[in-house]
Design a protein around this motif. Structure first.
Motif, PDB file in Angstrom:
ATOM      1  N   PHE A   3       7.428  12.924 -26.779  1.00 24.65           N
ATOM      2  CA  PHE A   3       6.045  13.165 -27.145  1.00 24.65           C
ATOM      3  C   PHE A   3       5.908  14.449 -27.960  1.00 24.65           C
ATOM      4  CE2 PHE A   3       6.155  10.994 -23.096  1.00 24.65           C
ATOM      5  CZ  PHE A   3       5.186  10.008 -23.213  1.00 24.65           C
ATOM      6  N   VAL A   4       4.925  14.443 -28.856  1.00 24.37           N
ATOM      7  CA  VAL A   4       4.496  15.676 -29.512  1.00 24.37           C
ATOM      8  C   VAL A   4       3.349  16.198 -28.668  1.00 24.37           C
ATOM      9  CG1 VAL A   4       3.416  16.679 -31.551  1.00 24.37           C
ATOM     10  CG2 VAL A   4       5.111  14.892 -31.819  1.00 24.37           C
ATOM     11  N   VAL A   5       3.427  17.466 -28.275  1.00 21.52           N
ATOM     12  CA  VAL A   5       2.356  18.099 -27.517  1.00 21.52           C
ATOM     13  C   VAL A   5       1.486  18.839 -28.524  1.00 21.52           C
ATOM     14  CG1 VAL A   5       1.802  19.726 -25.671  1.00 21.52           C
ATOM     15  CG2 VAL A   5       3.877  18.345 -25.525  1.00 21.52           C
ATOM     16  N   LYS A   6       0.178  18.624 -28.430  1.00 25.61           N
ATOM     17  CA  LYS A   6      -0.729  19.206 -29.408  1.00 25.61           C
ATOM     18  C   LYS A   6      -1.830  20.019 -28.741  1.00 25.61           C
ATOM     19  CE  LYS A   6      -0.269  15.559 -32.859  1.00 25.61           C
ATOM     20  NZ  LYS A   6      -1.012  14.609 -33.698  1.00 25.61           N
ATOM     21  N   TYR A   7      -2.254  21.038 -29.451  1.00 28.24           N
ATOM     22  CA  TYR A   7      -3.472  21.775 -29.095  1.00 28.24           C
ATOM     23  C   TYR A   7      -4.485  21.359 -30.144  1.00 28.24           C
ATOM     24  CZ  TYR A   7      -6.684  25.483 -27.830  1.00 28.24           C
ATOM     25  OH  TYR A   7      -7.792  26.168 -27.407  1.00 28.24           O
ATOM     26  N   GLY A   8      -5.385  20.488 -29.783  1.00 23.64           N
ATOM     27  CA  GLY A   8      -6.261  19.871 -30.788  1.00 23.64           C
ATOM     28  C   GLY A   8      -5.390  19.006 -31.684  1.00 23.64           C
ATOM     29  N   ASP A   9      -5.358  19.326 -32.979  1.00 22.75           N
ATOM     30  CA  ASP A   9      -4.515  18.587 -33.923  1.00 22.75           C
ATOM     31  C   ASP A   9      -3.229  19.326 -34.275  1.00 22.75           C
ATOM     32  OD1 ASP A   9      -6.250  16.423 -34.150  1.00 22.75           O
ATOM     33  OD2 ASP A   9      -7.429  17.411 -35.709  1.00 22.75           O
ATOM     34  N   GLN A  41      -5.761  31.934 -26.141  1.00 29.10           N
ATOM     35  CA  GLN A  41      -4.808  32.211 -25.079  1.00 29.10           C
ATOM     36  C   GLN A  41      -4.404  30.899 -24.419  1.00 29.10           C
ATOM     37  OE1 GLN A  41      -3.442  35.222 -24.423  1.00 29.10           O
ATOM     38  NE2 GLN A  41      -4.575  35.859 -26.239  1.00 29.10           N
ATOM     39  N   LEU A  42      -3.189  30.471 -24.694  1.00 23.88           N
ATOM     40  CA  LEU A  42      -2.677  29.235 -24.096  1.00 23.88           C
ATOM     41  C   LEU A  42      -2.224  29.479 -22.667  1.00 23.88           C
ATOM     42  CD1 LEU A  42      -0.455  27.939 -27.019  1.00 23.88           C
ATOM     43  CD2 LEU A  42      -2.585  26.954 -26.236  1.00 23.88           C
ATOM     44  N   ASN A  43      -2.278  28.425 -21.881  1.00 27.98           N
ATOM     45  CA  ASN A  43      -1.691  28.487 -20.552  1.00 27.98           C
ATOM     46  C   ASN A  43      -0.213  28.838 -20.743  1.00 27.98           C
ATOM     47  OD1 ASN A  43      -0.439  27.806 -18.094  1.00 27.98           O
ATOM     48  ND2 ASN A  43      -2.003  26.277 -17.656  1.00 27.98           N
ATOM     49  N   PRO A  44       0.294  29.850 -20.064  1.00 28.01           N
ATOM     50  CA  PRO A  44       1.695  30.262 -20.261  1.00 28.01           C
ATOM     51  C   PRO A  44       2.709  29.142 -20.066  1.00 28.01           C
ATOM     52  CG  PRO A  44       0.537  31.854 -18.902  1.00 28.01           C
ATOM     53  CD  PRO A  44      -0.397  30.687 -19.102  1.00 28.01           C
ATOM     54  N   HIS A  76     -10.150  15.304 -20.999  1.00 27.39           N
ATOM     55  CA  HIS A  76     -11.295  15.725 -21.801  1.00 27.39           C
ATOM     56  C   HIS A  76     -11.693  17.169 -21.505  1.00 27.39           C
ATOM     57  CE1 HIS A  76     -13.221  14.553 -18.043  1.00 27.39           C
ATOM     58  NE2 HIS A  76     -14.238  15.319 -18.412  1.00 27.39           N
ATOM     59  N   THR A  77     -11.097  17.769 -20.478  1.00 23.82           N
ATOM     60  CA  THR A  77     -11.463  19.120 -20.075  1.00 23.82           C
ATOM     61  C   THR A  77     -10.754  20.227 -20.842  1.00 23.82           C
ATOM     62  OG1 THR A  77      -9.821  18.983 -18.310  1.00 23.82           O
ATOM     63  CG2 THR A  77     -12.092  18.420 -17.739  1.00 23.82           C
ATOM     64  N   ASP A  78      -9.723  19.878 -21.605  1.00 25.61           N
ATOM     65  CA  ASP A  78      -9.047  20.878 -22.429  1.00 25.61           C
ATOM     66  C   ASP A  78      -8.417  20.212 -23.653  1.00 25.61           C
ATOM     67  OD1 ASP A  78      -6.259  20.107 -21.961  1.00 25.61           O
ATOM     68  OD2 ASP A  78      -6.410  21.043 -20.013  1.00 25.61           O
ATOM     69  N   PRO A  79      -8.033  21.008 -24.657  1.00 22.05           N
ATOM     70  CA  PRO A  79      -7.531  20.433 -25.915  1.00 22.05           C
ATOM     71  C   PRO A  79      -6.043  20.079 -25.935  1.00 22.05           C
ATOM     72  CG  PRO A  79      -7.830  22.781 -26.161  1.00 22.05           C
ATOM     73  CD  PRO A  79      -8.310  22.438 -24.788  1.00 22.05           C
ATOM     74  N   ILE A  80      -5.337  20.178 -24.810  1.00 27.10           N
ATOM     75  CA  ILE A  80      -3.919  19.848 -24.773  1.00 27.10           C
ATOM     76  C   ILE A  80      -3.765  18.331 -24.642  1.00 27.10           C
ATOM     77  CG2 ILE A  80      -1.706  20.144 -23.598  1.00 27.10           C
ATOM     78  CD1 ILE A  80      -2.619  22.770 -24.705  1.00 27.10           C
TER      79      ILE A  80
END
Length: 86
Positions: A3-9, A41-44, A76-80
């Motif tokens: 999988f590709v993990v994305k923050y938004g796009d 600030q991303l989750n570590p 839906h609660t976060d952009p990850i």
């Protein structure tokens, strides 16, 4: 599965389920730095490489989203989110 993990796009890493007992998460250091420079600030846990038996932060998203058809992998609660590539 891979999988590709994305923050938004924006891709922030690759998550690879190598076998039933081994997973690997590799971050895209450039894109992580880009987000941090923008003040995000991303989750570590998603900002560092990881290899081990399981990675509950991502495994739970995959398992919970796979229960439904035509639903993106993520919450839906976060952009990850994740996008399957293999």
């Amino acid at each position: 599965m891979k999988f590709v993990v994305k923050y938004g796009d924006l891709p922030i890493g690759i998550y690879n389920q190598i076998s039933k007992n081994c997973v690997e998460y590799t971050v895209d250091k450039e894109n992580i730095k880009k987000l941090q420079d923008e003040g995000i600030q991303l989750n570590p846990i998603v900002a560092r490489d990881y290899t081990g038996k399981e990675f509950p932060f991502l495994d739970n998203r995959i398992r919970n989203s796979k229960r439904f058809k035509n639903v993106e992998i993520g919450y839906h609660t976060d952009p990850i989110g994740l996008e399957e590539i293999e």
